[in-house]
Design an enzyme around this catalytic site. Sequence first.
Site, PDB file in Angstrom:
ATOM      1  N   TYR A 140       0.891  -1.152   0.000  1.00  0.00           N
ATOM      2  CA  TYR A 140       0.000   0.000   0.000  1.00  0.00           C
ATOM      3  C   TYR A 140       0.933   1.206   0.000  1.00  0.00           C
ATOM      4  O   TYR A 140       1.872   1.269   0.789  1.00  0.00           O
ATOM      5  CB  TYR A 140      -0.886   0.060   1.236  1.00  0.00           C
ATOM      6  N   CYS A 143       1.297   2.811   3.474  1.00  0.00           N
ATOM      7  CA  CYS A 143       1.437   1.954   4.648  1.00  0.00           C
ATOM      8  C   CYS A 143       2.800   2.213   5.289  1.00  0.00           C
ATOM      9  O   CYS A 143       3.830   2.151   4.608  1.00  0.00           O
ATOM     10  CB  CYS A 143       1.306   0.491   4.230  1.00  0.00           C
ATOM     11  N   PHE A 145       4.698   0.428   7.150  1.00  0.00           N
ATOM     12  CA  PHE A 145       5.613  -0.707   7.034  1.00  0.00           C
ATOM     13  C   PHE A 145       6.161  -0.825   5.612  1.00  0.00           C
ATOM     14  O   PHE A 145       7.333  -1.156   5.411  1.00  0.00           O
ATOM     15  CB  PHE A 145       4.896  -1.995   7.439  1.00  0.00           C
ATOM     16  N   CYS A 146       5.318  -0.531   4.621  1.00  0.00           N
ATOM     17  CA  CYS A 146       5.793  -0.524   3.233  1.00  0.00           C
ATOM     18  C   CYS A 146       6.761   0.624   3.001  1.00  0.00           C
ATOM     19  O   CYS A 146       7.746   0.483   2.260  1.00  0.00           O
ATOM     20  CB  CYS A 146       4.617  -0.425   2.274  1.00  0.00           C
TER      21      CYS A 146
END
Length: 459
Positions: A140, A143, A145-146
Site C-alpha cells: 500500500y 502503509c 511498514f511498506c
Amino acid sequence: MALFFLSTSRTLSSALIRRQVLSHTPRLLSSNQCNNDLLQAQKQQLKVERPSATPRQSPRLRRYHYYLLSIATGALIGTIYALRQVRKHEGSLPEYVANPELFERKAMETRPLPPPVTKHVTFDAPPRINFPYNLTLYQYVTCPFCCKVRAYLNYNRIPYDIVEVNSVMHTETKWSLYDRVPIVVVENEHIQLNDSSQIVSVIESYLRQPTKTFKNIIKYYKTILEKDQKGNLFFTYPNKYSIIEPSISDRLEIIKSEEKLANSNESKSFFARLFSRSTPTPTPSETKSKVIVSKKSNEENEFERQWREWVDNKFIHALSPNIYCTLRQSLDTFRWFSKAGDWEEIFPWYQRWIIVYLGAIVMRAVAIRLKKKYNLHDDVRLSLYECANEWINAIGDKDFLGGSEPNLADLNVYGILTAIQGCEAFHDLMTKTKIQPWFERMKNLVEPHRIDTLVRAIS
C-alpha cells in the site's frame, strides 16, 4: 324389569357405563330396542371421546414457524459446510505449520505471472553495493511498514517493481496466505519475503556478504506458523531484527573475488584497453558500489536493533490515531493517499471511491481502538511529539543515530514518517518538535536519485 333397566340406562350420564348395562340385559329387552340403545350409546361415547378439532393457526403463528424452520435449515447447512471445510484442510494445515518451506513454495506456485506491476523504480546512480537480483514489492503506497522497505531500497539505490494492492479487495495478494503487506518477491530465486523488518534484515544480510544467495541467507530466518482452533494461520518471525555478519571465510572469499576481478581488468590486451577508453571513467559512487560494507561491532548491532524494535513497538503505533483522529482528518488523509499513490491512474473510479470513503470511516474506528490499546494521551498529538523528542534525544549531537551515516533505525523512522507527509499531523510534528533538520538530512540522502515510471492502470 326390562323397562326398568332400559329407563335406568337412559338416565346414566356415562356412555361407557350405559353400554355395559345394556350389554348385560340383551335377553330382557327386545332386539330392536337393544340395538337402538346400543347404537345411541356408541354414538354418545364416540362423541365424548373424539378429540376436539385442532384450531386453525393464525398467519402470524405460521410465519413464526416458517422462520424457525428457515433458521434451523440454514444452521444445518452452515454446519455441514463448516465440517466439510475443516475436513478438507485437516490434512494440509498441519503440514504447512510443520513445513514452512513447503507452504511458501505452494504459495509461489499460485502467484500470477507476470505480476501486475504498476510502477518501476530505478535510479540515475548505481547501487551503493552491487545487487544483481530483481525485486517485486507488493504494497500500500502509504502503509508505514511498506514505506520502511521503500526507504531502505531507495537509500541503497536498489531497483524494484511495485505492485499496488487494493487495500479493500486485496486482489493482488490473494495468492499468498500471508494476508498483510509488504511482501517482497526475489524473482531470480522465486523467494517470498514477508514482514517489513525481516525484509530489511534479509537484504541487509545479503549486502554484507554478497557471495551468499538468498536461499542460503533465508535459512537463518525461520518462520513460525501457528494455528488457532479455527484453523487460522499466524506468522511469527523471531529473528527478524537479526543481521547476519559475514564469517572470516566469507570475507576472505569476498576479497579473493575482488582481487580476481581487478586482475582480469589489468590483464586486458592493448586493444581491449584501447576500446575500453571509450567508456566513461567510473565515478566515485560507481567505485563505492563495489566496496563491501565493513563489519559492525556487536555493540553497534545491538544498539541498532533496540531502536528498530522501538520504532515497531512504539513510534509507529502513534501514527494512525493522529492521522485519523477525526472523521474530517481521516477523509483528508485518504484523499492525500489517493494523490500520492496515483490512484487515479491505477484504480478504476469506483474502486477509488470505495477505498477513500469506506477506508476513512473504517480507519477512524480503528484509530479509536488503537488509542485505547496503546494507552495514548487523550490529545494524541502529545504522544506523537513524545516519540519524536525521544528519537531526537537519542541522536544527540550526531547527524544520524548511526553517526555520520544513517543506520537501519534511521531509515525505519524516516520511512514511517514519509507515510504521513501530506497529513496535518506531519506538519504539526515538523513545527512543534526539533525533528525537521534530521528529516531533511535523511531526505537528501534517500530521495534524490529515484526515478518512478508508471506502468499500467488496474482494470
